[in-house]
Design a protein around this motif. Structure first.
Motif, PDB file in Angstrom:
ATOM      1  N   ASN A  46     -45.262  56.714  -2.487  1.00 53.72           N
ATOM      2  CA  ASN A  46     -44.582  57.917  -2.003  1.00 53.72           C
ATOM      3  C   ASN A  46     -44.388  57.856  -0.488  1.00 53.72           C
ATOM      4  OD1 ASN A  46     -43.523  60.642  -2.503  1.00 53.72           O
ATOM      5  ND2 ASN A  46     -45.268  61.329  -1.290  1.00 53.72           N
ATOM      6  N   GLY A  47     -45.390  57.341   0.214  1.00 57.19           N
ATOM      7  CA  GLY A  47     -45.264  57.167   1.658  1.00 57.19           C
ATOM      8  C   GLY A  47     -44.172  56.174   2.007  1.00 57.19           C
ATOM      9  N   TRP A  48     -44.052  55.106   1.188  1.00 57.97           N
ATOM     10  CA  TRP A  48     -42.984  54.128   1.443  1.00 57.97           C
ATOM     11  C   TRP A  48     -41.616  54.777   1.294  1.00 57.97           C
ATOM     12  CZ3 TRP A  48     -38.860  52.207  -1.332  1.00 57.97           C
ATOM     13  CH2 TRP A  48     -38.193  51.127  -0.741  1.00 57.97           C
ATOM     14  N   HIS A  49     -41.423  55.578   0.258  1.00 55.07           N
ATOM     15  CA  HIS A  49     -40.124  56.224   0.058  1.00 55.07           C
ATOM     16  C   HIS A  49     -39.805  57.203   1.193  1.00 55.07           C
ATOM     17  CE1 HIS A  49     -40.283  54.621  -4.073  1.00 55.07           C
ATOM     18  NE2 HIS A  49     -38.968  54.747  -4.016  1.00 55.07           N
ATOM     19  N   ARG A  50     -40.816  57.853   1.712  1.00 53.65           N
ATOM     20  CA  ARG A  50     -40.586  58.748   2.845  1.00 53.65           C
ATOM     21  C   ARG A  50     -40.125  57.947   4.066  1.00 53.65           C
ATOM     22  NH1 ARG A  50     -45.102  60.955   2.642  1.00 53.65           N
ATOM     23  NH2 ARG A  50     -46.189  59.589   4.104  1.00 53.65           N
ATOM     24  N   PHE A 109     -38.774  55.001   3.907  1.00 50.25           N
ATOM     25  CA  PHE A 109     -37.507  54.383   3.522  1.00 50.25           C
ATOM     26  C   PHE A 109     -36.330  55.286   3.903  1.00 50.25           C
ATOM     27  CE2 PHE A 109     -34.711  53.173  -0.337  1.00 50.25           C
ATOM     28  CZ  PHE A 109     -33.999  52.251   0.403  1.00 50.25           C
ATOM     29  N   ALA A 110     -36.521  56.593   3.749  1.00 57.45           N
ATOM     30  CA  ALA A 110     -35.459  57.535   4.135  1.00 57.45           C
ATOM     31  C   ALA A 110     -35.168  57.436   5.630  1.00 57.45           C
ATOM     32  CB  ALA A 110     -35.860  58.961   3.757  1.00 57.45           C
ATOM     33  N   ASP A 111     -36.208  57.320   6.445  1.00 53.00           N
ATOM     34  CA  ASP A 111     -36.014  57.158   7.884  1.00 53.00           C
ATOM     35  C   ASP A 111     -35.350  55.822   8.197  1.00 53.00           C
ATOM     36  OD1 ASP A 111     -37.259  59.589   8.278  1.00 53.00           O
ATOM     37  OD2 ASP A 111     -39.229  58.710   8.679  1.00 53.00           O
ATOM     38  N   ALA A 112     -35.778  54.777   7.482  1.00 51.19           N
ATOM     39  CA  ALA A 112     -35.230  53.445   7.736  1.00 51.19           C
ATOM     40  C   ALA A 112     -33.746  53.376   7.397  1.00 51.19           C
ATOM     41  CB  ALA A 112     -36.005  52.399   6.926  1.00 51.19           C
ATOM     42  N   ARG A 113     -33.326  54.086   6.358  1.00 49.52           N
ATOM     43  CA  ARG A 113     -31.906  54.074   5.983  1.00 49.52           C
ATOM     44  C   ARG A 113     -31.035  54.617   7.112  1.00 49.52           C
ATOM     45  NH1 ARG A 113     -33.807  56.061   1.060  1.00 49.52           N
ATOM     46  NH2 ARG A 113     -32.816  58.090   1.338  1.00 49.52           N
ATOM     47  N   GLN A 114     -31.503  55.653   7.794  1.00 52.31           N
ATOM     48  CA  GLN A 114     -30.727  56.190   8.908  1.00 52.31           C
ATOM     49  C   GLN A 114     -30.676  55.194  10.056  1.00 52.31           C
ATOM     50  OE1 GLN A 114     -28.776  59.017   9.061  1.00 52.31           O
ATOM     51  NE2 GLN A 114     -28.118  57.868  10.871  1.00 52.31           N
ATOM     52  N   ARG A 115     -31.796  54.538  10.335  1.00 54.51           N
ATOM     53  CA  ARG A 115     -31.794  53.523  11.394  1.00 54.51           C
ATOM     54  C   ARG A 115     -30.862  52.380  11.037  1.00 54.51           C
ATOM     55  NH1 ARG A 115     -37.388  54.372  11.262  1.00 54.51           N
ATOM     56  NH2 ARG A 115     -37.725  52.346  10.248  1.00 54.51           N
ATOM     57  N   LEU A 116     -30.865  51.969   9.762  1.00 51.86           N
ATOM     58  CA  LEU A 116     -29.982  50.888   9.334  1.00 51.86           C
ATOM     59  C   LEU A 116     -28.521  51.270   9.515  1.00 51.86           C
ATOM     60  CD1 LEU A 116     -31.937  49.761   6.143  1.00 51.86           C
ATOM     61  CD2 LEU A 116     -31.400  48.303   8.109  1.00 51.86           C
ATOM     62  N   TRP A 160     -43.167  47.735   1.864  1.00 51.78           N
ATOM     63  CA  TRP A 160     -43.068  47.833   0.406  1.00 51.78           C
ATOM     64  C   TRP A 160     -44.151  46.995  -0.269  1.00 51.78           C
ATOM     65  CZ3 TRP A 160     -42.130  44.415  -3.611  1.00 51.78           C
ATOM     66  CH2 TRP A 160     -41.753  44.985  -4.830  1.00 51.78           C
ATOM     67  N   LEU A 161     -44.366  45.770   0.216  1.00 55.63           N
ATOM     68  CA  LEU A 161     -45.396  44.905  -0.354  1.00 55.63           C
ATOM     69  C   LEU A 161     -46.776  45.556  -0.263  1.00 55.63           C
ATOM     70  CD1 LEU A 161     -44.331  41.399   1.025  1.00 55.63           C
ATOM     71  CD2 LEU A 161     -44.233  42.154  -1.353  1.00 55.63           C
ATOM     72  N   CYS A 162     -47.056  46.163   0.875  1.00 57.90           N
ATOM     73  CA  CYS A 162     -48.352  46.814   1.061  1.00 57.90           C
ATOM     74  C   CYS A 162     -48.472  48.061   0.189  1.00 57.90           C
ATOM     75  CB  CYS A 162     -48.545  47.196   2.528  1.00 57.90           C
ATOM     76  SG  CYS A 162     -48.706  45.772   3.644  1.00 57.90           S
ATOM     77  N   ALA A 163     -47.395  48.847   0.099  1.00 60.46           N
ATOM     78  CA  ALA A 163     -47.434  50.088  -0.665  1.00 60.46           C
ATOM     79  C   ALA A 163     -47.655  49.844  -2.149  1.00 60.46           C
ATOM     80  CB  ALA A 163     -46.142  50.875  -0.458  1.00 60.46           C
ATOM     81  N   TYR A 164     -47.130  48.730  -2.666  1.00 61.31           N
ATOM     82  CA  TYR A 164     -47.244  48.445  -4.089  1.00 61.31           C
ATOM     83  C   TYR A 164     -48.305  47.385  -4.397  1.00 61.31           C
ATOM     84  CZ  TYR A 164     -43.278  51.420  -5.078  1.00 61.31           C
ATOM     85  OH  TYR A 164     -42.461  52.518  -5.216  1.00 61.31           O
ATOM     86  N   ASP A 165     -49.156  47.122  -3.442  1.00 59.89           N
ATOM     87  CA  ASP A 165     -50.281  46.218  -3.673  1.00 59.89           C
ATOM     88  C   ASP A 165     -51.247  46.893  -4.664  1.00 59.89           C
ATOM     89  OD1 ASP A 165     -53.159  45.168  -2.977  1.00 59.89           O
ATOM     90  OD2 ASP A 165     -51.778  43.671  -2.211  1.00 59.89           O
ATOM     91  N   PRO A 166     -51.753  46.151  -5.669  1.00 60.52           N
ATOM     92  CA  PRO A 166     -52.645  46.756  -6.668  1.00 60.52           C
ATOM     93  C   PRO A 166     -53.895  47.407  -6.073  1.00 60.52           C
ATOM     94  CG  PRO A 166     -51.927  44.583  -7.389  1.00 60.52           C
ATOM     95  CD  PRO A 166     -51.454  44.748  -5.977  1.00 60.52           C
ATOM     96  N   GLU A 167     -54.294  46.971  -4.885  1.00 59.56           N
ATOM     97  CA  GLU A 167     -55.501  47.524  -4.266  1.00 59.56           C
ATOM     98  C   GLU A 167     -55.198  48.762  -3.436  1.00 59.56           C
ATOM     99  OE1 GLU A 167     -58.667  45.530  -3.862  1.00 59.56           O
ATOM    100  OE2 GLU A 167     -58.023  44.170  -5.428  1.00 59.56           O
ATOM    101  N   GLU A 168     -53.920  49.112  -3.321  1.00 59.20           N
ATOM    102  CA  GLU A 168     -53.529  50.222  -2.447  1.00 59.20           C
ATOM    103  C   GLU A 168     -53.760  51.571  -3.127  1.00 59.20           C
ATOM    104  OE1 GLU A 168     -53.249  51.941   0.312  1.00 59.20           O
ATOM    105  OE2 GLU A 168     -52.228  50.169   1.095  1.00 59.20           O
ATOM    106  N   ASN A 169     -53.813  52.603  -2.296  1.00 57.91           N
ATOM    107  CA  ASN A 169     -53.968  53.968  -2.789  1.00 57.91           C
ATOM    108  C   ASN A 169     -52.747  54.374  -3.618  1.00 57.91           C
ATOM    109  OD1 ASN A 169     -53.573  57.058  -2.460  1.00 57.91           O
ATOM    110  ND2 ASN A 169     -55.706  56.726  -1.895  1.00 57.91           N
ATOM    111  N   GLY A 170     -52.964  55.215  -4.630  1.00 55.29           N
ATOM    112  CA  GLY A 170     -51.876  55.604  -5.526  1.00 55.29           C
ATOM    113  C   GLY A 170     -50.745  56.369  -4.868  1.00 55.29           C
TER     114      GLY A 170
END
Length: 206
Positions: A111-115, A117-124, A97-107
């Motif tokens: 969206n990649g983090w949320h994708r 995140f969906a996988d991570a929720r199932q693992r959790l 999440w920190l990397c995805a929302y870094d100001p220098e990151e691609n726009g």
């Protein structure tokens, strides 16, 4: 014709260098305000001081995450801090999440983090179901004893009435354990307990 010669006369003061001694205090203060770039957290290698800070930051983020997305305890239980499998999973998600929302990151990074995140929720969900932690009680994750290992003792549930108090006590104990390991390590090197300085064998301690 307009002259554009702006070169200062010899007796005019030159602009101060960027790192002039007069600005040293301001520069240091500004540097302290700069956030460190996101970095992987290896919980096995953190010092006591590092762990204390990482626990607080991760707990604040996990609290924000569960409130923002309305996550049930079957995904993020109150006592996630007591289970290494949940700690590592949430820590990795936090870094992502920190990397995805870094100001220098691609726009498109959020969206990649949320994708992911969906996988991570199932693992959790899988981790929570396997470890057996609940909304108001907890027990250590069951460990299967391999042939030749000592069988694990019977695990009992412990009712925990106050999550915040339990988290603070758990972190305090973890930091103390790490500090004790550090102290023992430096003691084995013959380090001065006050300064931490390690004396040469050829030089007598002062």
């Amino acid at each position: 014709m307009v002259e554009v010669d702006d070169v200062p006369e010899a007796d005019e003061p030159e602009p101060a260098p960027l790192h002039d001694d007069a600005d040293e205090d301001v520069t240091d203060a500004e540097e302290e305000l700069l956030a460190e770039p996101p970095h992987p957290v290896n919980w096995n290698l953190l010092t006591a001081e590092e762990a204390a800070g990482e626990w607080v930051e991760l707990d604040k983020w996990v609290t924000w995450l569960r409130h923002t997305y309305g996550l049930p305890s079957s995904v993020i239980p109150p006592f996630w801090h007591r289970h290494p499998e949940l700690l590592w999973e949430l820590s990795a998600l936090h870094l992502h999440w920190l990397c995805a929302y870094d100001p220098e990151e691609n726009g498109s990074a959020p969206n990649g983090w949320h994708r992911d995140f969906a996988d991570a929720r199932q693992r959790l969900r899988d981790w929570v179901a396997a470890c057996g932690t609940r909304l108001d009680r907890d027990r250590p994750t069951r460990q299967a004893a391999w042939p030749g290992e000592t069988p694990t003792e019977t695990i009992e549930d412990t009712v925990i009435p106050d999550r915040a108090t339990d988290f603070r006590a758990f972190v305090k104990a973890d930091v103390a354990r790490r500090q004790a390991a550090e102290d023992a390590f430096y003691a084995s090197l013959g380090a001065d307990p006050t300064t931490g300085e390690v004396h040469d064998d050829d030089e007598p301690a002062q």
